[in-house]
Design a protein around this motif. Sequence first.
Motif, PDB file in Angstrom:
ATOM      1  N   ASP A 113       5.171  12.006  -4.147  1.00 35.95           N
ATOM      2  CA  ASP A 113       4.134  11.063  -3.726  1.00 35.95           C
ATOM      3  C   ASP A 113       2.824  11.523  -4.370  1.00 35.95           C
TER       4      ASP A 113
ATOM      5  N   HIS B 105      -2.697  10.700  -4.559  1.00 34.18           N
ATOM      6  CA  HIS B 105      -4.032  11.246  -4.834  1.00 34.18           C
ATOM      7  C   HIS B 105      -4.260  11.509  -6.319  1.00 34.18           C
TER       8      HIS B 105
ATOM      9  N   HIS C  63       1.210  14.007   4.215  1.00 35.74           N
ATOM     10  CA  HIS C  63       0.809  12.671   4.652  1.00 35.74           C
ATOM     11  C   HIS C  63       1.661  12.253   5.846  1.00 35.74           C
TER      12      HIS C  63
ATOM     13  N   LYS D 266      -6.657   5.238  -5.718  1.00 42.64           N
ATOM     14  CA  LYS D 266      -7.365   6.518  -5.592  1.00 42.64           C
ATOM     15  C   LYS D 266      -7.839   6.952  -6.992  1.00 42.64           C
TER      16      LYS D 266
ATOM     17  N   SER E  47       0.862  -1.186   0.000  1.00 40.37           N
ATOM     18  CA  SER E  47       0.000   0.000   0.000  1.00 40.37           C
ATOM     19  C   SER E  47       0.897   1.234   0.000  1.00 40.37           C
ATOM     20  N   GLY E  48       0.300   2.403   0.062  1.00 37.48           N
ATOM     21  CA  GLY E  48       1.083   3.630  -0.065  1.00 37.48           C
ATOM     22  C   GLY E  48       2.082   3.840   1.070  1.00 37.48           C
ATOM     23  N   SER E  49       1.671   3.531   2.296  1.00 35.21           N
ATOM     24  CA  SER E  49       2.572   3.755   3.436  1.00 35.21           C
ATOM     25  C   SER E  49       3.806   2.860   3.365  1.00 35.21           C
TER      26      SER E  49
HETATM   27  C1  LIG Z   1      -3.196   7.683   0.578  1.00 30.34           C
HETATM   28  C2  LIG Z   1      -1.822   8.218   0.686  1.00 30.34           C
HETATM   29  C3  LIG Z   1      -0.750   7.465   1.194  1.00 30.34           C
HETATM   30  C4  LIG Z   1      -0.923   6.158   1.919  1.00 30.34           C
HETATM   31  O1  LIG Z   1      -1.560   5.171   1.322  1.00 30.34           O
HETATM   32  P1  LIG Z   1      -2.146   3.927   2.152  1.00 30.34           P
HETATM   33  O2  LIG Z   1      -2.429   2.978   1.061  1.00 30.34           O
HETATM   34  O3  LIG Z   1      -3.343   4.431   2.883  1.00 30.34           O
HETATM   35  O4  LIG Z   1      -1.065   3.450   3.072  1.00 30.34           O
HETATM   36  C5  LIG Z   1       0.517   8.013   1.161  1.00 30.34           C
HETATM   37  N1  LIG Z   1       0.730   9.234   0.667  1.00 30.34           N
HETATM   38  C6  LIG Z   1      -0.266  10.001   0.183  1.00 30.34           C
HETATM   39  C7  LIG Z   1       0.039  11.349  -0.358  1.00 30.34           C
HETATM   40  C8  LIG Z   1      -1.572   9.524   0.186  1.00 30.34           C
HETATM   41  O5  LIG Z   1      -2.556  10.295  -0.268  1.00 30.34           O
END
Ligand SMILES: *Cc1c(COP(=O)(O)O)cnc(C)c1O
Length: 422
Positions: free
Chosen positions: A203, A206, A128, A232, A99-101
């Motif tokens: 990053d 979004h 974030h 997203k 995932s993003g994190s």
């Molecule tokens: C949503 C988001 C993340 C994290 O994504 P997850 O999948 O919720 O871990 C990281 N950085 C930005 C800028 C985000 O919008």
Amino acid sequence: MTPAPRHPALSATDPDLAALVGAEERLQAETLRMIPSENYVSSAVLEASGTVLQNKYSEGYPGRRYYEGQQVIDQVERLAVDRAKALFGVEHANVQPYSGSPANLAVYLAFAEPGDTIMGMALPMGGHLTHGWSVSATGRWFRGVQYGVRQDTGLIDFDAVRELALKERPKLIFCGGTALPRTIDFAAFGEIAQESGALLVADVSHIAGLIAGGAHPSPVPYADVISTTTHKTLRGPRGAMLLSREEHAKALDKAVFPGLQGGPHNQTTAGIAVALHEAARPSFREYAHAVVANARALADELLARGFDLVSGGTDNHLVLIDLTPKEVPGKIAAKALDRAGIVVNYNTVPYDTRKPFDPSGIRVGTPSLTSRGLTTAHMATVADWIDRAVRAAAEGDEPTLTTIRTEVATLMSTYPAPGLPA
Ligand SMILES: *Cc1c(COP(=O)(O)O)cnc(C)c1O
């Protein structure tokens, strides 16, 4: 006769869980979903994400795995990687982050040591958690220095960003965020990163779909690493990708596996491949531009109703509303909107005088409603609902919220959601 269940095996094995899935499907069908980080994936993405690819372990990368039986999985991952590279115009793509994190954590692992200084936008300014905010591992294990937006304009203060970068000399500079309604000037960040000897991490979680669809400039010429979620605006399954030039490929791949993760989620990789295929089609360009057109129209309609918008409007998919002049706290408004069938989230606004768990703003976005086919012609109605619901929240007027909920459900019933029963 009762209709055949939509998920027959699930309904037979676990009716309780099947009922919950059905309830969530109805909720997603009947409401106006305006959380800017959410969307509807296509039926094709849903199907790919629910396949037997999920049964396979494949630690490593295509052609160099630690498990046998990769005849098919290697091809799935290569397809996703090739499509990511083609869509974003990059030399290297890693599609394995869960995932993003974790994707962002892999960037730290690749290029920094614990205690190193890293720079990102402060969470309450629209950044974030994983950009070095104190409660995050990234803020505890690294020395996070943070920038923000100007109080008078709501725009990123590039003089302050440059000054901070030259003073602190961070290893990494993160740009991008979760509540930034304006175009990100990747060129300006790139220049500052070069001047200060930092790597620039864009990053774009979004806005990845907007970039893919040509509705937001690409960071590719300026960023050393691009990090993004896939779920997203890109309309893929929950997952993430890291994109870069070839020179950083090894470091990033090593950081994701074996640095941070074990086996990749192959069913998700398949879903990402499908989403990237869909995002490369002309209809996705139209979608991305429609998302922005809808957000702009919504912002105009909200301004006309006396709402205070951070930065005065939007260039992308989201609008950040400061409710201070409406005399309703963000949380109370968000909960009232939820009862009215309009799903948003409460959010800090820059220089918020209230606490993060009870802030002054709400954040609304157009990716999901655009996926259902709503157009700029609907945005006056949407703004009207928000206006009435916020006023009802201030006055404790529950009947109005119930009325709006019915109006919302009536409109949405004529715009079937991708992946959901018509
Ligand atoms: C949503 C988001 C993340 C994290 O994504 P997850 O999948 O919720 O871990 C990281 N950085 C930005 C800028 C985000 O919008």
